[in-house]
Design a protein around this motif. Structure first.
Motif, PDB file in Angstrom:
ATOM      1  N   ARG A 101      73.399  46.393  44.046  1.00 37.96           N
ATOM      2  CA  ARG A 101      73.220  45.472  45.174  1.00 37.96           C
ATOM      3  C   ARG A 101      74.155  45.826  46.316  1.00 37.96           C
ATOM      4  O   ARG A 101      73.800  45.718  47.486  1.00 37.96           O
ATOM      5  CB  ARG A 101      73.485  44.032  44.680  1.00 37.96           C
ATOM      6  CG  ARG A 101      73.400  42.979  45.764  1.00 37.96           C
ATOM      7  CD  ARG A 101      71.991  42.924  46.364  1.00 37.96           C
ATOM      8  NE  ARG A 101      71.917  41.887  47.372  1.00 37.96           N
ATOM      9  CZ  ARG A 101      72.391  42.024  48.616  1.00 37.96           C
ATOM     10  NH1 ARG A 101      72.955  43.159  48.987  1.00 37.96           N
ATOM     11  NH2 ARG A 101      72.286  41.022  49.469  1.00 37.96           N
ATOM     12  N   ILE A 102      75.360  46.258  45.983  1.00 34.89           N
ATOM     13  CA  ILE A 102      76.310  46.787  46.967  1.00 34.89           C
ATOM     14  C   ILE A 102      76.368  48.303  46.749  1.00 34.89           C
ATOM     15  O   ILE A 102      76.809  48.763  45.694  1.00 34.89           O
ATOM     16  CB  ILE A 102      77.718  46.185  46.781  1.00 34.89           C
ATOM     17  CG1 ILE A 102      77.668  44.657  46.827  1.00 34.89           C
ATOM     18  CG2 ILE A 102      78.671  46.741  47.831  1.00 34.89           C
ATOM     19  CD1 ILE A 102      77.257  44.064  48.146  1.00 34.89           C
ATOM     20  N   PRO A 103      75.922  49.120  47.691  1.00 39.76           N
ATOM     21  CA  PRO A 103      75.939  50.570  47.478  1.00 39.76           C
ATOM     22  C   PRO A 103      77.361  51.107  47.299  1.00 39.76           C
ATOM     23  O   PRO A 103      78.270  50.780  48.069  1.00 39.76           O
ATOM     24  CB  PRO A 103      75.307  51.130  48.758  1.00 39.76           C
ATOM     25  CG  PRO A 103      74.465  50.004  49.279  1.00 39.76           C
ATOM     26  CD  PRO A 103      75.233  48.759  48.947  1.00 39.76           C
ATOM     27  N   GLY A 132      81.860  47.955  43.911  1.00 39.20           N
ATOM     28  CA  GLY A 132      81.735  47.328  45.219  1.00 39.20           C
ATOM     29  C   GLY A 132      81.295  45.894  45.024  1.00 39.20           C
ATOM     30  O   GLY A 132      80.535  45.594  44.100  1.00 39.20           O
ATOM     31  N   TRP A 133      81.757  44.997  45.880  1.00 38.16           N
ATOM     32  CA  TRP A 133      81.415  43.591  45.681  1.00 38.16           C
ATOM     33  C   TRP A 133      81.463  42.824  46.996  1.00 38.16           C
ATOM     34  O   TRP A 133      82.183  43.171  47.925  1.00 38.16           O
ATOM     35  CB  TRP A 133      82.333  42.934  44.648  1.00 38.16           C
ATOM     36  CG  TRP A 133      83.791  43.267  44.714  1.00 38.16           C
ATOM     37  CD1 TRP A 133      84.403  44.391  44.216  1.00 38.16           C
ATOM     38  CD2 TRP A 133      84.848  42.483  45.303  1.00 38.16           C
ATOM     39  NE1 TRP A 133      85.746  44.363  44.445  1.00 38.16           N
ATOM     40  CE2 TRP A 133      86.068  43.190  45.100  1.00 38.16           C
ATOM     41  CE3 TRP A 133      84.897  41.249  45.955  1.00 38.16           C
ATOM     42  CZ2 TRP A 133      87.297  42.725  45.547  1.00 38.16           C
ATOM     43  CZ3 TRP A 133      86.127  40.763  46.396  1.00 38.16           C
ATOM     44  CH2 TRP A 133      87.302  41.494  46.189  1.00 38.16           C
ATOM     45  N   LEU A 168      78.093  39.697  43.474  1.00 38.35           N
ATOM     46  CA  LEU A 168      77.163  40.824  43.632  1.00 38.35           C
ATOM     47  C   LEU A 168      77.840  42.151  43.256  1.00 38.35           C
ATOM     48  O   LEU A 168      77.652  43.181  43.899  1.00 38.35           O
ATOM     49  CB  LEU A 168      76.629  40.900  45.061  1.00 38.35           C
ATOM     50  CG  LEU A 168      75.954  39.629  45.601  1.00 38.35           C
ATOM     51  CD1 LEU A 168      75.472  39.856  47.035  1.00 38.35           C
ATOM     52  CD2 LEU A 168      74.807  39.191  44.714  1.00 38.35           C
ATOM     53  N   VAL A 169      78.630  42.113  42.190  1.00 34.61           N
ATOM     54  CA  VAL A 169      79.391  43.293  41.788  1.00 34.61           C
ATOM     55  C   VAL A 169      78.450  44.431  41.409  1.00 34.61           C
ATOM     56  O   VAL A 169      77.514  44.248  40.624  1.00 34.61           O
ATOM     57  CB  VAL A 169      80.321  42.963  40.610  1.00 34.61           C
ATOM     58  CG1 VAL A 169      81.025  44.222  40.117  1.00 34.61           C
ATOM     59  CG2 VAL A 169      81.329  41.910  41.027  1.00 34.61           C
ATOM     60  N   ARG A 179      77.692  47.322  52.810  1.00 33.25           N
ATOM     61  CA  ARG A 179      76.580  46.429  52.523  1.00 33.25           C
ATOM     62  C   ARG A 179      75.848  46.114  53.819  1.00 33.25           C
ATOM     63  O   ARG A 179      76.313  46.439  54.915  1.00 33.25           O
ATOM     64  CB  ARG A 179      77.056  45.141  51.860  1.00 33.25           C
ATOM     65  CG  ARG A 179      77.891  44.233  52.737  1.00 33.25           C
ATOM     66  CD  ARG A 179      78.025  42.849  52.131  1.00 33.25           C
ATOM     67  NE  ARG A 179      76.717  42.225  51.948  1.00 33.25           N
ATOM     68  CZ  ARG A 179      76.513  41.052  51.344  1.00 33.25           C
ATOM     69  NH1 ARG A 179      77.542  40.385  50.833  1.00 33.25           N
ATOM     70  NH2 ARG A 179      75.303  40.546  51.227  1.00 33.25           N
ATOM     71  N   GLU A 180      74.709  45.476  53.671  1.00 31.13           N
ATOM     72  CA  GLU A 180      73.923  45.105  54.832  1.00 31.13           C
ATOM     73  C   GLU A 180      74.575  43.947  55.586  1.00 31.13           C
ATOM     74  O   GLU A 180      75.375  43.196  55.022  1.00 31.13           O
ATOM     75  CB  GLU A 180      72.503  44.713  54.397  1.00 31.13           C
ATOM     76  CG  GLU A 180      72.352  43.295  53.868  1.00 31.13           C
ATOM     77  CD  GLU A 180      73.015  43.048  52.513  1.00 31.13           C
ATOM     78  OE1 GLU A 180      73.148  41.866  52.131  1.00 31.13           O
ATOM     79  OE2 GLU A 180      73.388  44.028  51.834  1.00 31.13           O
ATOM     80  N   GLY A 181      74.212  43.806  56.840  1.00 29.01           N
ATOM     81  CA  GLY A 181      74.654  42.648  57.609  1.00 29.01           C
ATOM     82  C   GLY A 181      76.131  42.688  57.939  1.00 29.01           C
ATOM     83  O   GLY A 181      76.754  43.742  58.022  1.00 29.01           O
TER      84      GLY A 181
END
Length: 696
Positions: free
Chosen positions: A38-40, A123-124, A211-212, A71-73
């Motif tokens: 979810r987190i690249p 990543g989180w 979102l780890v 991450r996005e946004g």
């Protein structure tokens, strides 16, 4: 090292990363794609061959883990290195974003004990950092004030779910959440309660991680410190204590007993390892004479690399040296003096080796039925047969493994391997791994002056250390380029060993540069990299080459040599004090124990090499030792030059002045970033400064 010893409920890598985690992703596999989290989390380093080979370190060695995490946004993202110890315990190390524009993160980590570890980068999403940023802006602007304060309180309440909070930390978070909701208080006070240094400190220690997303795990092989850092001293045991009859000229070989008498002097000079060239029976067939001639007589001892005779092969001792009781006594005495014994393993055989008759399949048979000699066309080595691994590999593997165990059982834990690049790489991979199952403390040094890819691959498959091209890198530019490669590109798996000379190598720089060349090259070897070696006779500046070859004349490989250690120097150079000083400096300055911490500086005269080592210590970064080395590479002339020092690389700030204490001469100066130095050849005007840097 700042670390969190456990993983919070929100940080479990196996927790659902998003509502879509159950979606069928077979289409990705069809196109050869690995699904992103979810987190690249991308570009994790150091990883060797995409994770197919272990990354290497020794206990306490600090190394840097880097990754690209984004991450996005606009929500805040964060990253953590997770070290997993051999027992499965997790150690979390916070990462720092060093380049926000490129999403580059890094952390310095170390492992505190030997064994097989792993590491990964997680990543989180960082809800608290997101709220702190957005909430501060909006509340101070008077936008959605009550909503933002309520959302802050809820973020803090979510963070309370972590089991790792202490009671004190829990109270800090609960009080902050409560204050955020106290509408009777001024808005600024409420906001400050949620963004106070105390709250930030709690969430730095035990962050709310959502979102780890984890990178693949990388194997980290952590070995004992001697695998990275050590000072070696090489001897031919038969020469230590050898005597020659003045009337007949006949020699009597040294023994393990007489060689043992040399050990206190080696230990007193500060060496860690005494390395023995082969100690096995030597064949008489095609025996080499003095200076590698083919006309040896019966009194020539022959090359110890022509292994094998009626007295035995690789699992036997040369009768002139003594028996296994004598060998065991030598190893025991070395241990009492703080020395480890390294043995030379040369997988080749004299025509007289027992294998030649009992296992001819261990060798390559030519069309005429003869066994092939070792060759490097047009050169022929008529006194040895190379072992051939492809006829009966299982039998060859098993026999060599048995031989190695013989020496392990007699106390040897270090093997210097002769010409490993002429044997199959997958054999070494198997042998080193098989030995490590029961003897993980065994260290292997590859004597492989060969193509870079072979040297690198030998290191990747298990060799802890490798000889290098150091002997042939003599200019400042060459040394900067080569050491930078060793300290960065190959450092995660290859540990260099620098030798100014060996029994096989005497470069023109060493043979022409006299005492000064010996001073400079030993000092550089001892300080540029953590492991270096000295071949006996270096103290007496043995520098006469054999005509037409880059090796010593009257080479010890083919004859006895008595260096008269017990006699006064009588005008001969004696650099034993210099070597003692170098080893003392190495022991006292932990920055010299590491490889990856080297930085190069500039000198206006290109004949000067300037570099520093900063850091070291116990592995937690608390002991910041700094050593600065300035060396005149010109062995013939005094050189003066202004230096241009990178002060931050010395742990200082631009504009600082510092105390420069020369560990060679004892002199002390106050330097800035552009001191002038003058270095000359020989004693009295030493060609090297080894500077301990401290604040002025």
């Amino acid at each position: 090292m700042t670390e969190h010893s456990t993983t919070t409920a929100q940080s479990r890598p196996d927790a659902p990363a998003s509502a879509s985690s159950g979606i069928d992703r077979s289409a990705l596999a069809r196109f050869g794609q690995e699904p992103l989290g979810r987190i690249p989390v991308l570009d994790v380093e150091p990883v060797v061959d995409g994770g197919r080979r272990p990354t290497k370190a020794v206990t306490g060695e600090i190394f840097t883990v880097t990754a690209t995490v984004f991450r996005e946004g606009h929500d805040a993202v964060n990253a953590t290195v997770v070290l997993v110890d051999p027992d499965g315990g997790e150690h979390h190390v916070p990462m720092t974003c060093t380049n926000p524009g490129l999403s580059h993160w890094q952390a310095q980590v170390h492992a505190d004990r030997e064994g097989v570890w792993t590491f990964r980068v997680e990543g989180w999403s960082d809800p608290y950092a997101t709220w702190e940023h957005d909430g501060t802006i909006k509340v101070e602007a008077g936008v959605d004030v009550e909503l933002m304060l309520e959302e802050g309180a809820r973020v803090l309440e979510r963070s309370l779910d972590a089991d790792e909070h202490t009671e004190v930390d829990r109270e800090v978070l609960e009080q902050a959440a409560h204050t955020l909701r106290r509408s009777a208080l001024p808005v600024a006070d409420r906001l400050h309660a949620g963004t106070s240094p105390e709250v930030e400190a709690v969430l730095a220690r035990t962050p709310l991680r959502e979102l780890v997303s984890a990178s693949p795990s990388t194997t980290l092989l952590v070995e004992r410190p001697l695998a990275l850092t050590g000072a070696w001293y090489e001897i031919f045991p038969r020469s230590e204590g050898a005597t020659q009859d003045p009337d007949t000229g006949l020699w009597t070989s040294g023994t393990f007993g007489t060689a043992q008498e040399r050990l206190p002097a080696i230990a007193d000079m500060g060496f860690d390892v005494v390395y023995l060239t082969p100690v096995h029976p030597i064949g008489s067939a095609n025996k080499k004479g003095k200076n590698n001639t083919l006309d040896a007589d019966e009194l020539d001892p022959g090359s110890p690399y022509a292994i094998g005779a009626a007295a035995g092969g690789h699992d036997a001792l040369h009768p002139d040296l003594g028996d296994f009781d004598d060998f065991d006594a030598f190893v025991a005495r070395a241990g009492e003096l703080g020395l480890e014994v390294a043995m030379d393993i040369a997988l080749q055989a004299s025509p007289d080796h027992p294998w030649a008759s009992s296992h001819p399949e261990f060798f390559q048979i030519r069309a005429d039925g003869s066994i092939a000699y070792a060759e490097n066309p047009p050169k022929k080595y008529q006194d040895i047969y190379p072992v051939f691994f492809d006829n009966t590999p299982d039998a060859v593997y098993a026999e060599i493994r048995r031989v190695i165990q013989v020496w392990i059982d007699h106390g040897v834990r270090i093997f210097r391997v002769d010409n490993p690049h002429t044997k199959p790489v997958n054999f070494w991979q198997w042998l080193i791994a098989d030995v490590a199952q029961d003897h993980p403390d065994v260290i292997w040094l590859a004597e492989a002056f060969t193509k870079p890819m072979m040297m690198r691959t030998l290191a990747k498959v298990g060799f802890q250390q490798s000889y290098t091209y150091y002997a042939w890198r003599s200019t400042a530019a060459e040394l900067r380029e080569y050491v930078t490669e060793l300290a960065t590109e190959t450092a995660p798996y290859m540990r260099p060993s620098f030798w100014p000379t060996t029994h096989d190598i005497l470069t023109p720089y060493m043979s022409n540069g006299g005492v000064t060349a010996h001073l400079v090259r030993s000092a550089l070897a001892a300080t540029l990299v953590p492991t270096y070696g000295i071949y006996a006779g270096f103290e007496h500046v043995e520098d006469v080459p054999r005509p037409g070859a880059e090796e010593h004349v009257d080479n010890e490989k083919y004859e006895y040599k008595n260096r008269r250690w017990d006699e006064p120097a009588d005008g001969r150079p004696d650099l034993s004090g210099w070597l003692t000083m170098l080893n003392r400096i190495r022991r006292e300055h932990p920055s010299l124990h590491w490889l990856r911490n080297v930085s190069f500086h500039q000198a206006e005269d290109e004949n000067l090499l300037v570099f520093s080592k900063h850091g070291g210590g116990a592995g937690d970064g608390s002991a910041q030792d700094t050593v600065l080395v300035v060396a005149n590479l010109d062995p013939y002339a005094v050189r003066g030059s202004r230096l241009h020092l990178d002060l931050p690389a010395l742990g200082l700030s631009w504009g600082d002045r510092f105390r420069a204490h020369d560990l060679v001469t004892g002199a002390t100066w106050t330097w800035d970033d552009a001191p002038y130095v003058e270095l000359g050849p020989g004693y009295g005007h030493e060609p090297v400064h080894i500077i301990h840097v401290t604040t002025a």
